[in-house]
Write an enzyme that holds these catalytic residues in place. Structure first.
Site, PDB file in Angstrom:
ATOM      1  N   GLY A  83      -1.687  27.803 -10.653  1.00  0.00           N
ATOM      2  CA  GLY A  83      -0.236  27.779 -10.484  1.00  0.00           C
ATOM      3  C   GLY A  83       0.182  26.580  -9.669  1.00  0.00           C
ATOM      4  N   GLN A 117       5.410  21.663  -4.233  1.00  0.00           N
ATOM      5  CA  GLN A 117       4.114  21.060  -3.909  1.00  0.00           C
ATOM      6  C   GLN A 117       3.990  19.611  -4.362  1.00  0.00           C
ATOM      7  OE1 GLN A 117       2.087  24.667  -5.696  1.00  0.00           O
ATOM      8  NE2 GLN A 117       0.564  24.047  -4.204  1.00  0.00           N
ATOM      9  N   CYS A 165      -4.942  27.738  -2.500  1.00  0.00           N
ATOM     10  CA  CYS A 165      -3.740  26.967  -2.850  1.00  0.00           C
ATOM     11  C   CYS A 165      -4.119  25.495  -2.987  1.00  0.00           C
ATOM     12  CB  CYS A 165      -2.709  27.136  -1.737  1.00  0.00           C
ATOM     13  SG  CYS A 165      -1.178  26.224  -2.013  1.00  0.00           S
ATOM     14  N   LEU A 166      -3.571  24.835  -4.003  1.00  0.00           N
ATOM     15  CA  LEU A 166      -3.866  23.412  -4.197  1.00  0.00           C
ATOM     16  C   LEU A 166      -3.392  22.572  -3.008  1.00  0.00           C
ATOM     17  CD1 LEU A 166      -2.961  22.976  -7.987  1.00  0.00           C
ATOM     18  CD2 LEU A 166      -5.244  23.140  -6.951  1.00  0.00           C
ATOM     19  N   HIS A 203       2.957  34.201  -5.030  1.00  0.00           N
ATOM     20  CA  HIS A 203       2.481  33.050  -4.249  1.00  0.00           C
ATOM     21  C   HIS A 203       3.337  31.808  -4.550  1.00  0.00           C
ATOM     22  CE1 HIS A 203      -0.974  30.396  -2.727  1.00  0.00           C
ATOM     23  NE2 HIS A 203      -0.208  29.539  -3.383  1.00  0.00           N
ATOM     24  N   GLU A 204       3.577  31.561  -5.844  1.00  0.00           N
ATOM     25  CA  GLU A 204       4.342  30.359  -6.231  1.00  0.00           C
ATOM     26  C   GLU A 204       5.814  30.478  -5.821  1.00  0.00           C
ATOM     27  OE1 GLU A 204       2.605  27.898  -6.962  1.00  0.00           O
ATOM     28  OE2 GLU A 204       0.782  29.004  -7.449  1.00  0.00           O
ATOM     29  N   HIS A 207       6.309  29.425  -2.369  1.00  0.00           N
ATOM     30  CA  HIS A 207       6.402  27.960  -2.212  1.00  0.00           C
ATOM     31  C   HIS A 207       7.854  27.493  -2.336  1.00  0.00           C
ATOM     32  CE1 HIS A 207       2.352  26.451  -1.804  1.00  0.00           C
ATOM     33  NE2 HIS A 207       1.920  27.079  -2.892  1.00  0.00           N
TER      34      HIS A 207
HETATM   35 NI    NI Z   1      -0.015  27.436  -3.498  1.00  0.00          NI
END
Ligand code: NI
Length: 170
Positions: A46, A51, A92-93, A134-135, A138
């Site tokens: 995701g 991000q 998470c990225l 989660h997304e 963000h």
């Molecule tokens: Ni993330």
């Protein structure tokens, strides 16, 4: 298409609250394509626009094993969330190499526009439900490590800043 650079925690830009998309036009469709390419390249499941330093309510997700079921959520809203919660390990990225437990609703119903501007409701459970929550965090400027204890969070911050400094030195 283009691979975009992903902001790394504790970059303060990750705490920006995203604005709703006014119109799903060519600009947004290009953004979605680039976000998908970036997510696949980084082997993530995701990615939120936050991000990549674009502060509009756009998310891409693919939780399929074959990596061939892209899902685009524009202006997503949670219309229902189960009272039942579950502790699952998240990564998470924007927080590379860190995995820790976060409690989330086990099932959610999300209303969002797709890449063509069509509204639809998506009922999800398991990994997809966790990923959506989660997304969407963000987009509110929240990174999953903020659910952890201040002690853990500070350790993560220190570790990532050190890595970033070393990477700059080459
Ligand atoms: Ni993330």
């Amino acid at each position: 298409m283009a691979i975009l650079s992903i902001l790394r925690y504790p970059d303060p830009r990750l705490h920006t609250v995203a604005k709703p998309v006014a119109q799903v036009d060519e600009r947004i469709q290009t953004l979605v394509k680039n976000m998908l390419e970036t997510m696949y390249d980084a082997q993530g499941i995701g990615l939120a626009a936050t991000q990549i330093d674009v502060h509009e309510r756009v998310i891409v997700i693919d939780v399929s094993e074959e990596r061939n079921e892209p899902l685009t959520l524009i202006n997503p809203e949670i219309v229902w969330a189960s009272e039942e919660k579950q502790l699952g390990e998240e990564g998470c990225l924007s927080v590379p190499g860190i995995y820790d437990g976060v409690e989330r609703s086990t099932a959610v119903k999300v209303r969002a526009l797709d890449e063509n501007g069509q509204s639809r409701d998506i009922e999800a459970e398991g990994l997809l439900a966790i990923c959506m929550q989660h997304e969407m965090d963000h987009l509110m400027g929240k990174v999953f490590v903020e659910y952890l204890s201040p002690l853990k969070r500070n350790r993560i911050k220190t570790k990532l800043l050190k890595q970033q400094k070393q990477a700059e030195k080459g």
